[in-house]
Motif scaffolding. Structure first.
Motif, PDB file in Angstrom:
ATOM      1  N   ALA A  31     -12.226 -16.072  -5.752  1.00 47.27           N
ATOM      2  CA  ALA A  31     -12.074 -14.656  -6.072  1.00 47.27           C
ATOM      3  C   ALA A  31     -10.682 -14.405  -6.636  1.00 47.27           C
ATOM      4  O   ALA A  31      -9.709 -15.011  -6.199  1.00 47.27           O
ATOM      5  CB  ALA A  31     -12.277 -13.821  -4.818  1.00 47.27           C
ATOM      6  N   GLU A  32     -10.630 -13.529  -7.603  1.00 51.09           N
ATOM      7  CA  GLU A  32      -9.319 -13.153  -8.144  1.00 51.09           C
ATOM      8  C   GLU A  32      -8.597 -12.350  -7.083  1.00 51.09           C
ATOM      9  O   GLU A  32      -9.160 -11.429  -6.491  1.00 51.09           O
ATOM     10  CB  GLU A  32      -9.486 -12.327  -9.414  1.00 51.09           C
ATOM     11  CG  GLU A  32      -8.167 -12.030 -10.071  1.00 51.09           C
ATOM     12  CD  GLU A  32      -8.330 -11.362 -11.417  1.00 51.09           C
ATOM     13  OE1 GLU A  32      -7.440 -10.594 -11.772  1.00 51.09           O
ATOM     14  OE2 GLU A  32      -9.329 -11.615 -12.093  1.00 51.09           O
ATOM     15  N   HIS A  33      -7.368 -12.693  -6.816  1.00 51.19           N
ATOM     16  CA  HIS A  33      -6.600 -12.020  -5.771  1.00 51.19           C
ATOM     17  C   HIS A  33      -5.530 -11.162  -6.402  1.00 51.19           C
ATOM     18  O   HIS A  33      -4.806 -11.615  -7.271  1.00 51.19           O
ATOM     19  CB  HIS A  33      -5.970 -13.051  -4.828  1.00 51.19           C
ATOM     20  CG  HIS A  33      -5.567 -12.458  -3.530  1.00 51.19           C
ATOM     21  ND1 HIS A  33      -6.442 -12.323  -2.492  1.00 51.19           N
ATOM     22  CD2 HIS A  33      -4.403 -11.919  -3.110  1.00 51.19           C
ATOM     23  CE1 HIS A  33      -5.823 -11.753  -1.481  1.00 51.19           C
ATOM     24  NE2 HIS A  33      -4.581 -11.498  -1.829  1.00 51.19           N
ATOM     25  N   ARG A  34      -5.441  -9.946  -5.950  1.00 51.74           N
ATOM     26  CA  ARG A  34      -4.436  -9.017  -6.484  1.00 51.74           C
ATOM     27  C   ARG A  34      -3.291  -8.903  -5.495  1.00 51.74           C
ATOM     28  O   ARG A  34      -3.449  -9.170  -4.313  1.00 51.74           O
ATOM     29  CB  ARG A  34      -5.076  -7.662  -6.722  1.00 51.74           C
ATOM     30  CG  ARG A  34      -6.181  -7.741  -7.775  1.00 51.74           C
ATOM     31  CD  ARG A  34      -6.762  -6.412  -8.017  1.00 51.74           C
ATOM     32  NE  ARG A  34      -5.671  -5.473  -8.258  1.00 51.74           N
ATOM     33  CZ  ARG A  34      -5.722  -4.472  -9.100  1.00 51.74           C
ATOM     34  NH1 ARG A  34      -6.795  -4.258  -9.781  1.00 51.74           N
ATOM     35  NH2 ARG A  34      -4.711  -3.658  -9.254  1.00 51.74           N
ATOM     36  N   TYR A  35      -2.145  -8.492  -5.978  1.00 51.71           N
ATOM     37  CA  TYR A  35      -0.952  -8.344  -5.156  1.00 51.71           C
ATOM     38  C   TYR A  35      -0.457  -6.910  -5.238  1.00 51.71           C
ATOM     39  O   TYR A  35      -0.744  -6.198  -6.190  1.00 51.71           O
ATOM     40  CB  TYR A  35       0.151  -9.301  -5.622  1.00 51.71           C
ATOM     41  CG  TYR A  35      -0.232 -10.748  -5.452  1.00 51.71           C
ATOM     42  CD1 TYR A  35       0.024 -11.417  -4.277  1.00 51.71           C
ATOM     43  CD2 TYR A  35      -0.877 -11.427  -6.475  1.00 51.71           C
ATOM     44  CE1 TYR A  35      -0.342 -12.737  -4.109  1.00 51.71           C
ATOM     45  CE2 TYR A  35      -1.256 -12.752  -6.324  1.00 51.71           C
ATOM     46  CZ  TYR A  35      -0.977 -13.398  -5.140  1.00 51.71           C
ATOM     47  OH  TYR A  35      -1.352 -14.696  -4.986  1.00 51.71           O
ATOM     48  N   ARG A  36       0.305  -6.526  -4.245  1.00 52.41           N
ATOM     49  CA  ARG A  36       0.931  -5.205  -4.258  1.00 52.41           C
ATOM     50  C   ARG A  36       2.354  -5.342  -3.740  1.00 52.41           C
ATOM     51  O   ARG A  36       2.680  -6.276  -3.006  1.00 52.41           O
ATOM     52  CB  ARG A  36       0.151  -4.210  -3.411  1.00 52.41           C
ATOM     53  CG  ARG A  36       0.140  -4.565  -1.941  1.00 52.41           C
ATOM     54  CD  ARG A  36      -0.632  -3.580  -1.135  1.00 52.41           C
ATOM     55  NE  ARG A  36      -0.576  -3.972   0.266  1.00 52.41           N
ATOM     56  CZ  ARG A  36      -1.181  -3.342   1.219  1.00 52.41           C
ATOM     57  NH1 ARG A  36      -1.902  -2.280   0.946  1.00 52.41           N
ATOM     58  NH2 ARG A  36      -1.087  -3.759   2.455  1.00 52.41           N
ATOM     59  N   GLN A  37       3.175  -4.407  -4.132  1.00 51.21           N
ATOM     60  CA  GLN A  37       4.577  -4.416  -3.716  1.00 51.21           C
ATOM     61  C   GLN A  37       4.672  -3.960  -2.263  1.00 51.21           C
ATOM     62  O   GLN A  37       4.024  -2.992  -1.861  1.00 51.21           O
ATOM     63  CB  GLN A  37       5.388  -3.470  -4.599  1.00 51.21           C
ATOM     64  CG  GLN A  37       6.846  -3.421  -4.231  1.00 51.21           C
ATOM     65  CD  GLN A  37       7.629  -2.492  -5.145  1.00 51.21           C
ATOM     66  OE1 GLN A  37       7.128  -2.053  -6.170  1.00 51.21           O
ATOM     67  NE2 GLN A  37       8.835  -2.189  -4.764  1.00 51.21           N
ATOM     68  N   ARG A  38       5.480  -4.662  -1.498  1.00 56.08           N
ATOM     69  CA  ARG A  38       5.720  -4.235  -0.120  1.00 56.08           C
ATOM     70  C   ARG A  38       6.710  -3.086  -0.144  1.00 56.08           C
ATOM     71  O   ARG A  38       7.558  -3.001  -1.024  1.00 56.08           O
ATOM     72  CB  ARG A  38       6.265  -5.400   0.700  1.00 56.08           C
ATOM     73  CG  ARG A  38       5.207  -6.512   0.829  1.00 56.08           C
ATOM     74  CD  ARG A  38       5.660  -7.585   1.724  1.00 56.08           C
ATOM     75  NE  ARG A  38       5.867  -6.998   3.054  1.00 56.08           N
ATOM     76  CZ  ARG A  38       5.996  -7.707   4.148  1.00 56.08           C
ATOM     77  NH1 ARG A  38       5.948  -9.004   4.088  1.00 56.08           N
ATOM     78  NH2 ARG A  38       6.187  -7.133   5.306  1.00 56.08           N
ATOM     79  N   LYS A  39       6.612  -2.215   0.834  1.00 57.44           N
ATOM     80  CA  LYS A  39       7.471  -1.033   0.859  1.00 57.44           C
ATOM     81  C   LYS A  39       8.923  -1.380   1.182  1.00 57.44           C
ATOM     82  O   LYS A  39       9.842  -0.794   0.628  1.00 57.44           O
ATOM     83  CB  LYS A  39       6.931  -0.019   1.857  1.00 57.44           C
ATOM     84  CG  LYS A  39       5.603   0.584   1.436  1.00 57.44           C
ATOM     85  CD  LYS A  39       5.197   1.670   2.405  1.00 57.44           C
ATOM     86  CE  LYS A  39       3.861   2.256   2.219  1.00 57.44           C
ATOM     87  NZ  LYS A  39       3.127   2.365   1.137  1.00 57.44           N
ATOM     88  N   THR A  40       9.140  -2.343   2.082  1.00 60.65           N
ATOM     89  CA  THR A  40      10.506  -2.708   2.464  1.00 60.65           C
ATOM     90  C   THR A  40      10.610  -4.224   2.609  1.00 60.65           C
ATOM     91  O   THR A  40       9.616  -4.903   2.874  1.00 60.65           O
ATOM     92  CB  THR A  40      10.916  -2.063   3.810  1.00 60.65           C
ATOM     93  OG1 THR A  40      10.045  -2.543   4.836  1.00 60.65           O
ATOM     94  CG2 THR A  40      10.847  -0.550   3.751  1.00 60.65           C
ATOM     95  N   LEU A  41      11.818  -4.717   2.461  1.00 60.82           N
ATOM     96  CA  LEU A  41      12.064  -6.141   2.666  1.00 60.82           C
ATOM     97  C   LEU A  41      12.164  -6.456   4.158  1.00 60.82           C
ATOM     98  O   LEU A  41      11.653  -7.465   4.629  1.00 60.82           O
ATOM     99  CB  LEU A  41      13.353  -6.562   1.949  1.00 60.82           C
ATOM    100  CG  LEU A  41      13.797  -8.008   2.114  1.00 60.82           C
ATOM    101  CD1 LEU A  41      12.740  -8.958   1.553  1.00 60.82           C
ATOM    102  CD2 LEU A  41      15.126  -8.239   1.417  1.00 60.82           C
ATOM    103  N   PHE A  42      12.825  -5.576   4.897  1.00 57.43           N
ATOM    104  CA  PHE A  42      13.041  -5.777   6.336  1.00 57.43           C
ATOM    105  C   PHE A  42      12.284  -4.736   7.145  1.00 57.43           C
ATOM    106  O   PHE A  42      12.091  -3.607   6.691  1.00 57.43           O
ATOM    107  CB  PHE A  42      14.529  -5.656   6.679  1.00 57.43           C
ATOM    108  CG  PHE A  42      15.393  -6.699   6.044  1.00 57.43           C
ATOM    109  CD1 PHE A  42      15.258  -8.029   6.374  1.00 57.43           C
ATOM    110  CD2 PHE A  42      16.354  -6.352   5.109  1.00 57.43           C
ATOM    111  CE1 PHE A  42      16.064  -8.999   5.789  1.00 57.43           C
ATOM    112  CE2 PHE A  42      17.154  -7.311   4.519  1.00 57.43           C
ATOM    113  CZ  PHE A  42      17.012  -8.639   4.868  1.00 57.43           C
TER     114      PHE A  42
END
Length: 107
Positions: A31-42
């Motif tokens: 399956a094609e997997h999509r990514y999203r930006q995380r809200k914070t690093l820590f």
């Protein structure tokens, strides 16, 4: 004769384009997997601890780095058996330290 050369070149260009398109499509059962930006690093707790570290560390002498891979700091001893080395590396490759404190002059 010129049209044969042109036809051969066009065929090779066509093959390269098809290969490029095929390489970018998901394979059967994949399956094609999509990514999203995380809200914070820590996390909030990590950010709070970073604030504490920043307040007690002299930036002229030390630097604080966050989310450093364990494999960036240590590595398995060289081994003739590549499989054993790879297993040892895999145990640390996906792990990280929340914070690493390094000497500022040589990190």
């Amino acid at each position: 004769m010129e049209w044969i050369i042109l036809l051969v070149v066009a065929f090779f260009v066509f093959v390269l384009v098809v290969q490029k398109l095929y390489a970018n499509t998901p394979k059967h059962g994949e399956a094609e997997h999509r990514y999203r930006q995380r809200k914070t690093l820590f996390t909030a707790a990590e950010r709070s601890f970073l604030g504490v570290l920043d307040s007690i560390i002299d930036p002229q002498q030390h630097r604080v780095f966050g989310k450093v891979r364990v494999a960036d700091l240590i590595e398995p001893e060289p081994n003739r058996n590549r499989s054993q080395w790879q297993k040892a590396f895999n145990r640390i490759s996906a792990k990280h330290f929340d914070f690493v404190i390094c000497k500022a002059d040589d990190l």
